[in-house]
Scaffold this active site. Structure first.
Site, mmCIF file in Angstrom:
data_model
loop_
_atom_site.group_PDB
_atom_site.id
_atom_site.type_symbol
_atom_site.label_atom_id
_atom_site.label_comp_id
_atom_site.label_asym_id
_atom_site.label_seq_id
_atom_site.Cartn_x
_atom_site.Cartn_y
_atom_site.Cartn_z
ATOM 1 N N LYS A 78 -12.344 -86.092 117.138
ATOM 2 C CA LYS A 78 -12.561 -86.372 115.714
ATOM 3 C C LYS A 78 -12.154 -87.805 115.393
ATOM 4 O O LYS A 78 -11.105 -88.283 115.858
ATOM 5 C CB LYS A 78 -11.749 -85.374 114.883
ATOM 6 C CG LYS A 78 -11.951 -85.442 113.379
ATOM 7 C CD LYS A 78 -11.171 -84.333 112.701
ATOM 8 C CE LYS A 78 -11.285 -84.337 111.195
ATOM 9 N NZ LYS A 78 -10.531 -83.231 110.570
ATOM 10 N N SER A 153 -13.095 -80.830 107.118
ATOM 11 C CA SER A 153 -13.452 -82.193 107.457
ATOM 12 C C SER A 153 -13.866 -82.393 108.910
ATOM 13 O O SER A 153 -14.347 -83.471 109.274
ATOM 14 C CB SER A 153 -12.248 -83.111 107.168
ATOM 15 O OG SER A 153 -11.128 -82.753 107.977
ATOM 16 N N SER A 177 -9.524 -77.413 108.058
ATOM 17 C CA SER A 177 -10.596 -78.324 108.471
ATOM 18 C C SER A 177 -11.215 -78.002 109.821
ATOM 19 O O SER A 177 -12.333 -78.429 110.102
ATOM 20 C CB SER A 177 -10.076 -79.759 108.503
ATOM 21 O OG SER A 177 -9.901 -80.271 107.216
#
Length: 463
Positions: A78, A153, A177
């Site tokens: 990420k 996210s 997330s």
């Protein structure tokens, strides 16, 4: 043999045995990225410059007989997590040219286990939004329907794994997330106990005391394999946790399991999601699990609104000065959070911390009487990518964060949780079942989740 169809566990075994060339594995997944990413925008930035050297080192280590549990397994990271020498932006114009000076400890440990970092996955700005979009890279889309969002996210990680662009991805989870996006795309997302994976190196973030590194994978076994490569205390992280060994693994049928259709909250759930979850629970009962319907008894004012001052003030602490200089450099939704964070009083922040502590003790008490708590991961399936959240859930008009109601309390409890696919809702879109266990019981949770995953597959309850 098509590497992109194999599990991470199988890839590593075939690479270790010499039956599969790690270069062939890389080529297969890079081909998938080339084929799908133009549509999905899940993988962002440049391919790591070190990849060729990493591949050479891997071959040397295999030839020397090293035991590498993730040998040759491609991993996406990420775009908020440090990868040495890589541009890591946090989805923010403030960091669009930032080059990480070293690996995050989780990345370092994945490399030590033989994994190959093949790129970065898109994130919402500062990982603080339930829709994966930002001013650096733009919008990430759902692998089953690009008109939809995977959520956020960690939407880039989930979308990429769901589209077979990588067998594993490393996300973060400060409020759900890395559980909600996997639920929306039909893969597995695991939030370890706080401290189970040390995190001493990287960006400061808004989720102090809440955020964990989080494996995203296509099945529970692969998530567990990735977790074991990263877990274990480190003296440089005072919050790091030594987990107990699981001991003899009890079959899921012998666990004390509770099911809470709404996690004890007065919140709406879409009918298709509720029906899918009910079918999965019925299938587990049919398979022999003794599942008691029971809700945690939350305090009267327990809701995400009571906790949001912590995220807002965390953002304001980190970026308030930059926001004052130029609000236009921020995602508008993140800018509003920063602005609100500058307005909260100290007493209101203390009240939010107290609410989090009460939620933590409530869930800990509940999990002292139950080995597992089952509930939906999200109250809805994926929604159109042009909005922050669905406008209606369960037939009621809702605020944009209503899709996130079932995950944040776990973070405040520092507990472990995993989302696994359990079937489909409307339009064939995946639904996730969340399994929650007490802090420190990560290995027990993963073993139980793997058993439940098998039972659901046998019952036809898969995405």
């Amino acid at each position: 043999m098509q590497p992109e169809t194999l599990s991470a566990t199988r890839i590593a075994a075939e690479v270790r045995s010499g039956a599969l060339d790690p270069a062939e594995v890389l080529a297969a997944f890079r081909g998938r990225i080339e084929a799908r990413n133009g549509e999905l925008n899940a993988v962002v930035g440049d391919t790591p410059a070190s990849l060729a050297a990493d591949l050479d080192r891997l071959r040397t280590r295999i030839a020397m007989g090293e035991s590498l549990p993730l040998a040759g397994v491609p991993v996406l990271v990420k775009d908020v997590i440090w990868v040495a020498g890589q541009r890591v932006t946090q989805g923010s114009l403030l960091f669009k040219d930032f080059i990480a000076p070293r690996d995050a400890l989780a990345v370092e440990r994945l490399r030590a286990a033989g994994a190959l970092v093949i790129g970065m996955a898109n994130s919402s700005e500062f990982a603080c939004k339930g829709l994966t979009t930002n001013k650096v890279y733009g919008l990430t889309r759902h692998p089953m329907n690009p008109a939809l969002t995977p959520g956020g996210s960690s939407g880039g990680c989930a979308s990429a794994v769901g589209a077979a662009m990588a067998p594993l991805a490393l996300g973060t989870d400060g409020g759900g997330s890395s559980r909600r996006p996997p639920a929306h795309v039909g893969v597995v997302g695991f939030k370890p106990s706080f401290g189970a994976v040390p995190d001493p190196f990287g960006f400061p973030h808004a989720f102090i005391g809440l955020q964990t590194m989080a494996p995203i994978a296509r099945n529970v076994g692969d998530a567990a394999l990735m977790f074991e490569a990263m877990a274990g205390p480190d003296a440089r992280d005072p919050a790091s946790l030594l987990l107990p060994e699981p001991g003899p693994v009890r079959p899921a049928q012998r666990l004390r399991v509770a099911f809470s259709p709404r996690l004890g909250l007065q919140v709406p759930v879409d009918e298709d999601v509720a029906a899918c979850i009910a079918r999965a629970v019925a299938a587990l009962r049919q398979a022999g699990l003794a599942i008691e319907q029971a809700d945690p008894a939350w305090p009267a004012d327990a809701n995400e609104d009571a906790l949001m001052p912590l995220q807002h003030t965390g953002l304001a602490h980190l970026f308030g000065d930059e926001w004052r200089r130029d609000p236009g450099r921020f995602d508008p939704d993140v800018a509003r959070q920063i602005e609100r964070g500058l307005q909260w009083s100290g007493a209101e922040v203390a009240r939010a911390r107290a609410a989090g502590a009460t939620i933590a003790s409530t869930l800990a008490d509940f999990l002292s009487r139950h080995d597992l708590l089952l509930c939906p991961t999200t109250p809805c399936v994926a929604w159109p990518a042009d909005r922050l959240g669905p406008s209606h859930i369960g037939g009621r008009a809702v605020e944009p964060r209503a899709h996130a109601v079932f995950t944040p309390f776990v973070n405040h409890a520092m507990a472990a949780a995993i989302s696994i696919p359990c079937g489909s809702g409307r339009d064939g879109l995946p639904v996730g079942l969340q399994l929650i266990a007490a802090r420190g019981r990560d290995r027990q949770l993963l073993a139980a989740a793997e058993g439940i995953e098998t039972l659901l597959a046998e019952a036809g309850c898969t995405a």
